[in-house]
Design a protein around this motif. Sequence first.
Motif, PDB file in Angstrom:
ATOM      1  N   MET A   1       1.256  -0.945   0.047  1.00  0.00           N
ATOM      2  CA  MET A   1       0.294  -0.100   0.245  1.00  0.00           C
ATOM      3  C   MET A   1       1.097   1.106   0.367  1.00  0.00           C
ATOM      4  O   MET A   1       1.846   1.554   0.760  1.00  0.00           O
ATOM      5  CB  MET A   1      -0.885   0.299   0.956  1.00  0.00           C
ATOM      6  N   ASN A   2       0.716   2.450  -1.248  1.00  0.00           N
ATOM      7  CA  ASN A   2       1.665   3.068  -1.101  1.00  0.00           C
ATOM      8  C   ASN A   2       0.754   4.349  -0.524  1.00  0.00           C
ATOM      9  O   ASN A   2       0.369   4.964   0.051  1.00  0.00           O
ATOM     10  CB  ASN A   2       1.168   3.709  -2.569  1.00  0.00           C
ATOM     11  N   ASN A   3       1.626   5.185   0.623  1.00  0.00           N
ATOM     12  CA  ASN A   3       2.068   6.008   1.364  1.00  0.00           C
ATOM     13  C   ASN A   3       1.202   7.206   1.082  1.00  0.00           C
ATOM     14  O   ASN A   3       0.857   7.563   1.096  1.00  0.00           O
ATOM     15  CB  ASN A   3       2.882   6.204   2.483  1.00  0.00           C
ATOM     16  N   GLU A   4       1.851   7.586  -0.820  1.00  0.00           N
ATOM     17  CA  GLU A   4       1.366   7.989  -1.088  1.00  0.00           C
ATOM     18  C   GLU A   4       0.197   8.350  -1.413  1.00  0.00           C
ATOM     19  O   GLU A   4      -1.145   9.594  -1.389  1.00  0.00           O
ATOM     20  CB  GLU A   4       1.744   8.878  -2.084  1.00  0.00           C
ATOM     21  N   HIS A   5      -0.434   7.541  -1.786  1.00  0.00           N
ATOM     22  CA  HIS A   5      -1.676   7.345  -2.126  1.00  0.00           C
ATOM     23  C   HIS A   5      -2.673   7.118  -1.092  1.00  0.00           C
ATOM     24  O   HIS A   5      -3.584   8.216  -1.283  1.00  0.00           O
ATOM     25  CB  HIS A   5      -2.111   5.762  -3.160  1.00  0.00           C
TER      26      HIS A   5
ATOM     27  N   ILE B   1      -6.962   5.957  -7.953  1.00  0.00           N
ATOM     28  CA  ILE B   1      -7.457   4.150  -9.291  1.00  0.00           C
ATOM     29  C   ILE B   1      -6.480   2.867  -8.292  1.00  0.00           C
ATOM     30  O   ILE B   1      -7.129   1.790  -8.204  1.00  0.00           O
ATOM     31  CB  ILE B   1      -7.612   4.192 -10.018  1.00  0.00           C
ATOM     32  N   LYS B   2      -5.550   3.680  -7.973  1.00  0.00           N
ATOM     33  CA  LYS B   2      -4.913   2.433  -7.754  1.00  0.00           C
ATOM     34  C   LYS B   2      -5.064   1.894  -6.527  1.00  0.00           C
ATOM     35  O   LYS B   2      -4.732   0.554  -5.598  1.00  0.00           O
ATOM     36  CB  LYS B   2      -3.378   3.103  -7.593  1.00  0.00           C
ATOM     37  N   LEU B   3      -5.253   2.962  -5.042  1.00  0.00           N
ATOM     38  CA  LEU B   3      -5.370   2.494  -4.410  1.00  0.00           C
ATOM     39  C   LEU B   3      -6.681   1.352  -4.321  1.00  0.00           C
ATOM     40  O   LEU B   3      -6.788   0.361  -3.260  1.00  0.00           O
ATOM     41  CB  LEU B   3      -5.738   4.127  -3.137  1.00  0.00           C
ATOM     42  N   GLU B   4      -7.790   1.873  -4.858  1.00  0.00           N
ATOM     43  CA  GLU B   4      -8.295   0.807  -4.608  1.00  0.00           C
ATOM     44  C   GLU B   4      -8.684  -0.648  -5.418  1.00  0.00           C
ATOM     45  O   GLU B   4      -9.110  -1.648  -4.585  1.00  0.00           O
ATOM     46  CB  GLU B   4      -9.962   1.347  -5.507  1.00  0.00           C
ATOM     47  N   GLU B   5      -7.250  -0.421  -6.535  1.00  0.00           N
ATOM     48  CA  GLU B   5      -7.049  -1.501  -6.459  1.00  0.00           C
ATOM     49  C   GLU B   5      -6.806  -2.631  -5.555  1.00  0.00           C
ATOM     50  O   GLU B   5      -6.577  -3.834  -5.305  1.00  0.00           O
ATOM     51  CB  GLU B   5      -6.445  -1.368  -8.120  1.00  0.00           C
ATOM     52  N   SER B   6      -5.618  -2.021  -4.724  1.00  0.00           N
ATOM     53  CA  SER B   6      -4.967  -2.437  -4.016  1.00  0.00           C
ATOM     54  C   SER B   6      -5.563  -3.047  -2.765  1.00  0.00           C
ATOM     55  O   SER B   6      -5.605  -4.208  -1.786  1.00  0.00           O
ATOM     56  CB  SER B   6      -3.688  -1.759  -3.448  1.00  0.00           C
ATOM     57  N   LEU B   7      -6.258  -1.886  -2.553  1.00  0.00           N
ATOM     58  CA  LEU B   7      -7.782  -2.793  -1.563  1.00  0.00           C
ATOM     59  C   LEU B   7      -8.776  -4.118  -2.444  1.00  0.00           C
ATOM     60  O   LEU B   7      -9.730  -4.356  -1.328  1.00  0.00           O
ATOM     61  CB  LEU B   7      -8.654  -1.443  -0.886  1.00  0.00           C
ATOM     62  N   GLY B   8      -9.598  -3.513  -3.608  1.00  0.00           N
ATOM     63  CA  GLY B   8      -9.732  -4.295  -4.106  1.00  0.00           C
ATOM     64  C   GLY B   8     -11.575  -4.164  -3.432  1.00  0.00           C
ATOM     65  O   GLY B   8     -12.912  -4.734  -3.526  1.00  0.00           O
TER      66      GLY B   8
ATOM     67  N   ILE C   1      -2.451   4.640   9.806  1.00  0.00           N
ATOM     68  CA  ILE C   1      -1.297   4.396   9.238  1.00  0.00           C
ATOM     69  C   ILE C   1      -0.396   6.101   9.331  1.00  0.00           C
ATOM     70  O   ILE C   1       0.763   5.391   9.181  1.00  0.00           O
ATOM     71  CB  ILE C   1      -2.160   3.874   7.843  1.00  0.00           C
ATOM     72  N   LEU C   2      -0.762   6.800   8.667  1.00  0.00           N
ATOM     73  CA  LEU C   2       0.327   7.801   8.060  1.00  0.00           C
ATOM     74  C   LEU C   2       0.753   8.535   9.347  1.00  0.00           C
ATOM     75  O   LEU C   2       1.789   9.230   9.373  1.00  0.00           O
ATOM     76  CB  LEU C   2      -0.759   9.173   7.190  1.00  0.00           C
ATOM     77  N   ASN C   3      -0.597   8.544  10.515  1.00  0.00           N
ATOM     78  CA  ASN C   3       0.197   9.654  11.620  1.00  0.00           C
ATOM     79  C   ASN C   3       0.839   8.322  12.464  1.00  0.00           C
ATOM     80  O   ASN C   3       2.172   9.282  12.794  1.00  0.00           O
ATOM     81  CB  ASN C   3      -0.596   9.536  13.121  1.00  0.00           C
ATOM     82  N   ALA C   4       0.913   7.160  12.046  1.00  0.00           N
ATOM     83  CA  ALA C   4       2.221   6.012  12.722  1.00  0.00           C
ATOM     84  C   ALA C   4       3.583   6.311  12.201  1.00  0.00           C
ATOM     85  O   ALA C   4       4.759   6.158  12.874  1.00  0.00           O
ATOM     86  CB  ALA C   4       1.603   4.550  13.033  1.00  0.00           C
TER      87      ALA C   4
END
Length: 298
Positions: free
Chosen positions: A1-5, A37-44, A71-74
Motif C-alpha cells: 500500500m503506497n503512502n502517497e496514495h 484508482i491504484k489504491l482502490e485496486e490494491s484494496l479490492g 497509518i500515516l500518523n504512525a
Amino acid sequence: MNNEHLKLFVRVASTHNISSAGAELGLSPPVASMHIIKLEESLGVKLIHRTTRRVSLTEEGREFLPHAEEILNAINSAKAAVGAGSFTPQGTIRVAAPSSFGRMHIVPALKAFIDQHPELKVDLRQSDSIVDMVEGGFDIAIRNAELNDSTLVARKLARDHRIICASPGYIAEHGEPKTPQDLLNHNCIKLIGIDYWSFKTPNGIEKVKVKGSIRIDNGESIRDACINDAGITISSIWCAHNALKEGTLVQILKDYPMDSNAAIWAVYPSSRLLAPKVRAFIDFFIKYYGEIPYWETA
C-alpha cells in the motif's frame, strides 16, 4: 500500500475534490485520479463515488478513512522517533467550532497561529451543531459541553465560567433578584437545551426552572437580548466579558455561583495518534487563552 496514495485519499475525504486534493500534494488531476484508482485496486474495493461536480466516500471509504489516517500518523511518528522525520506541523488542519466561540476567540488568533506555523493551513467550520468528526473529516473539534463519547479524547483549553446577568435598564425597571428563587418572579431569557439553572447555596445545590417569554439557541443572541432589557439570562463570561466591561450588563446573584464544571475542550478521535498539527493547535490555544482565561482578567 503506497503512502502517497493514502495521503491523497485522506485529503480527498476532506476536500471532496480529487483535483484540489492532488494540487495540495503537487499532483496533476490525471495523476491524482490514477493514485486513487491504484489504491482502490490494491484494496479490492471502491472507496469513492465520482460525479461531475464532486466526489464522496463510499461506505467502505468511510470505514477505511480513520485507518488510513492512523497509518500515516504512525509512519510520521516512527520516522521522527529515529530522527528520519520531524514533528513540524504541516498540511491542512480541519477544525470544527461553535459559532460564537469561534468568531470571538478562535478567529482573532488565527493569524498568530499561522505566523507561528507557516507550513500549516486552517480550514475552520463554525456550527452550533455537534459534528461527526470522522464523517466530516475533521482533525479536531472545539466544544463547550461535557464529553460523553468514549471514542473521543478531550484536552481542556480553558475553563468556562458561567454567570447570571441583566442589563442596568432591566434592573431599574424590575428590580434585582437577591436569591435564586427570586428568579421565578422575573422574565428570564432561556438558552434552548438548558431548562434548569443550578446554583451553589449554603443548603446545597438548588435548581430553578426559570420562566420567560424568549428562548434562543445562540449565546451571543441571548447576550444581546439581555443587553436590550429583555430579561435576565445565563451567560459564559467568554461571551459576556465585553458587555460586563462596558457596563451594558452586570452580574447578579454573585453570592450564589452557578453549579457548573463547564470548560472549553479540544477533542479528537481516540483511534488516531495525536498528529503534530493537532498538538500544535492545542498547545497554541492553551497558551493563548491562559491558565486564567484572558476574558476573565480583561
